[in-house]
Design an enzyme around this catalytic site. Structure first.
Site, PDB file in Angstrom:
ATOM      1  N   GLU A  90       3.986   6.838   0.342  1.00  0.00           N
ATOM      2  CA  GLU A  90       5.331   6.773  -0.219  1.00  0.00           C
ATOM      3  C   GLU A  90       5.573   5.476  -0.990  1.00  0.00           C
ATOM      4  O   GLU A  90       4.951   4.449  -0.731  1.00  0.00           O
ATOM      5  CB  GLU A  90       6.382   6.839   0.904  1.00  0.00           C
ATOM      6  CG  GLU A  90       6.349   8.105   1.714  1.00  0.00           C
ATOM      7  CD  GLU A  90       7.226   8.027   2.947  1.00  0.00           C
ATOM      8  OE1 GLU A  90       7.444   9.065   3.574  1.00  0.00           O
ATOM      9  OE2 GLU A  90       7.690   6.914   3.284  1.00  0.00           O
ATOM     10  N   CYS A 103       9.485  -0.645  -3.602  1.00  0.00           N
ATOM     11  CA  CYS A 103       8.828  -0.862  -2.316  1.00  0.00           C
ATOM     12  C   CYS A 103       7.560  -0.024  -2.288  1.00  0.00           C
ATOM     13  O   CYS A 103       7.624   1.203  -2.394  1.00  0.00           O
ATOM     14  CB  CYS A 103       9.766  -0.473  -1.176  1.00  0.00           C
ATOM     15  SG  CYS A 103       9.036  -0.667   0.471  1.00  0.00           S
ATOM     16  N   CYS A 110      -0.210   3.754   9.707  1.00  0.00           N
ATOM     17  CA  CYS A 110      -0.103   2.386  10.220  1.00  0.00           C
ATOM     18  C   CYS A 110      -0.477   2.358  11.691  1.00  0.00           C
ATOM     19  O   CYS A 110      -0.110   3.251  12.452  1.00  0.00           O
ATOM     20  CB  CYS A 110       1.328   1.880  10.033  1.00  0.00           C
ATOM     21  SG  CYS A 110       1.569   0.153  10.512  1.00  0.00           S
ATOM     22  N   CYS A 114       5.001  -0.159  15.854  1.00  0.00           N
ATOM     23  CA  CYS A 114       6.396  -0.558  16.067  1.00  0.00           C
ATOM     24  C   CYS A 114       7.202   0.677  16.460  1.00  0.00           C
ATOM     25  O   CYS A 114       7.168   1.697  15.762  1.00  0.00           O
ATOM     26  CB  CYS A 114       6.956  -1.200  14.802  1.00  0.00           C
ATOM     27  SG  CYS A 114       6.063  -2.691  14.288  1.00  0.00           S
ATOM     28  N   CYS A 117       9.727   2.500  13.967  1.00  0.00           N
ATOM     29  CA  CYS A 117       9.301   2.706  12.582  1.00  0.00           C
ATOM     30  C   CYS A 117       8.658   4.075  12.388  1.00  0.00           C
ATOM     31  O   CYS A 117       7.760   4.470  13.143  1.00  0.00           O
ATOM     32  CB  CYS A 117       8.315   1.613  12.181  1.00  0.00           C
ATOM     33  SG  CYS A 117       7.777   1.697  10.466  1.00  0.00           S
ATOM     34  N   GLY A 160       2.316   0.888   6.300  1.00  0.00           N
ATOM     35  CA  GLY A 160       1.151   0.035   6.511  1.00  0.00           C
ATOM     36  C   GLY A 160       1.524  -1.417   6.746  1.00  0.00           C
ATOM     37  O   GLY A 160       2.651  -1.841   6.489  1.00  0.00           O
ATOM     38  N   CYS A 334      10.633   4.186   6.093  1.00  0.00           N
ATOM     39  CA  CYS A 334       9.220   4.124   5.725  1.00  0.00           C
ATOM     40  C   CYS A 334       8.419   5.163   6.515  1.00  0.00           C
ATOM     41  O   CYS A 334       8.468   5.179   7.744  1.00  0.00           O
ATOM     42  CB  CYS A 334       8.651   2.730   6.009  1.00  0.00           C
ATOM     43  SG  CYS A 334       9.317   1.445   4.952  1.00  0.00           S
TER      44      CYS A 334
END
Length: 348
Positions: A90, A103, A110, A114, A117, A160, A334
């Site tokens: 993305e 962005c 990833c 987290c 996220c 990422g 994200c």
């Protein structure tokens, strides 16, 4: 096939030398790619025919295509790109009073884990190459060319962990920053990391002019470890010591990103701890409204609570900003659109 975007100017000069050409040919090629936005090698009329044929045999131009696009009421645009190997990633275009900010993502998935996220909903498959990251920018820039727009700022804050893909990210920055290419100023490029200390130290040693942002999101180790597993490897005292070295050696201001999660990290006590943590540093805190992700259960702090948190920081002598919301009515978080896309593919 490798994308031509993977080559910086030195790489192009070396490639031209291997094909018996002078260095100025590399500058011509760079200009065709970035200034004239060439769609094919065949249009590069001032390059020798044998060089064009060699380029066509060895490289492609665009390493991705658009798989999906969402446009929010506020004009924020989220792109889902599919790479040439089928992997998806993305990028998000946001409009500010100071210009258009893109962005970009640095990895397919990833591994940082987290808990709040959406990027971590799908584990890392691989790193993006520098050229694939450049491709994100070039695709959006070509869209903006149609209306006379420009990518003014780049933030590497998408899917990422940029410092988990350090070499490719730094090469990407040098390519888009090059005066021969897009010429996006170094201080208009921001790299965000969740706190991989050895790479922060390497970044500090390089004395780069790119901006450094730290995804902090908690003012103490107990809470940060619940939210961000990276804190187990690099606790706050280790992270903050590295950042103080960076700031002192480079005389650069640091941005601390802090997503406000309702009833998790948004109390007065958290604000005071946060102020104590960074007091005396050349830094400020960017308070970020949370784009909610159904899978993890967190909720965004309301505007009233966010403003109060901001006031507490300011009263304790810490500079802060409260970022405006973007893309509330689309899959703005994200990794959110990519996760939805991958789920649909798997269910098809």
């Amino acid at each position: 096939m490798q994308t031509i975007y993977d080559l910086d100017l030195k790489d192009m000069e070396a490639w031209m030398a291997e094909h018996g050409q002078k260095p100025y040919r590399a500058r011509q090629l760079f200009s065709w790619v970035y200034r004239r936005r060439a769609e094919s090698f065949s249009v590069m009329s001032d390059l020798p025919k044998n060089i064009i044929e060699a380029l066509e045999n060895e490289f492609c131009l665009m390493p991705l295509h658009e798989a999906e696009r969402q446009t929010a009421r506020d004009g924020t645009v989220k792109y889902l790109f599919e790479m040439n190997d089928g992997a998806s990633v993305e990028a998000v275009l946001m409009h500010f009073h100071f210009g258009d900010s893109l962005c970009v993502s640095s990895q397919i998935g990833c591994n940082m884990g987290c808990t709040f996220c959406a990027s971590g909903l799908l584990k890392k498959q691989r790193d993006l190459t520098a050229g694939e990251m450049v491709g994100e920018v070039m695709y959006v820039q070509k869209m903006l060319d149609e209306t006379g727009g420009r990518v003014d700022n780049i933030v590497i804050m998408g899917t990422g962990e940029p410092f988990d893909n350090y070499d490719n990210v730094m090469k990407f920055c040098s390519i888009v920053n090059s005066d021969h290419g897009l010429a996006i100023g170094a201080r208009h490029i921001t790299i965000s990391t969740c706190g991989i200390v050895p790479k922060i130290d390497a970044f500090a040693a390089g004395h780069y002019q790119y901006n450094l942002a730290i995804s902090l999101h908690a003012p103490n180790d107990e809470l940060r470890r619940k939210l961000m597993p990276v804190d187990h490897a690099y606790p706050l005292d280790t992270l903050m010591a590295s950042l103080r070295r960076y700031s002192e050696d480079n005389h650069r201001r640091i941005t601390f990103e802090y997503i406000l999660l309702s009833d998790v990290n948004d109390t007065d006590a958290h604000a005071v701890q946060l102020a104590d943590l960074i007091r005396g540093m050349n830094a400020y805190i960017n308070l970020i409204p949370y784009n909610q992700v159904d899978e993890n259960g967190y909720r965004t702090a309301g505007e009233k609570k966010a403003l109060h948190f901001y006031d507490v920081l300011m009263k304790h002598g810490v500079k802060a900003t409260l970022r405006s919301r973007h893309g509330d009515d689309i899959d703005a978080a994200c990794g959110q659109l990519r996760a939805k896309h991958e789920k649909a593919k798997n269910n098809a």
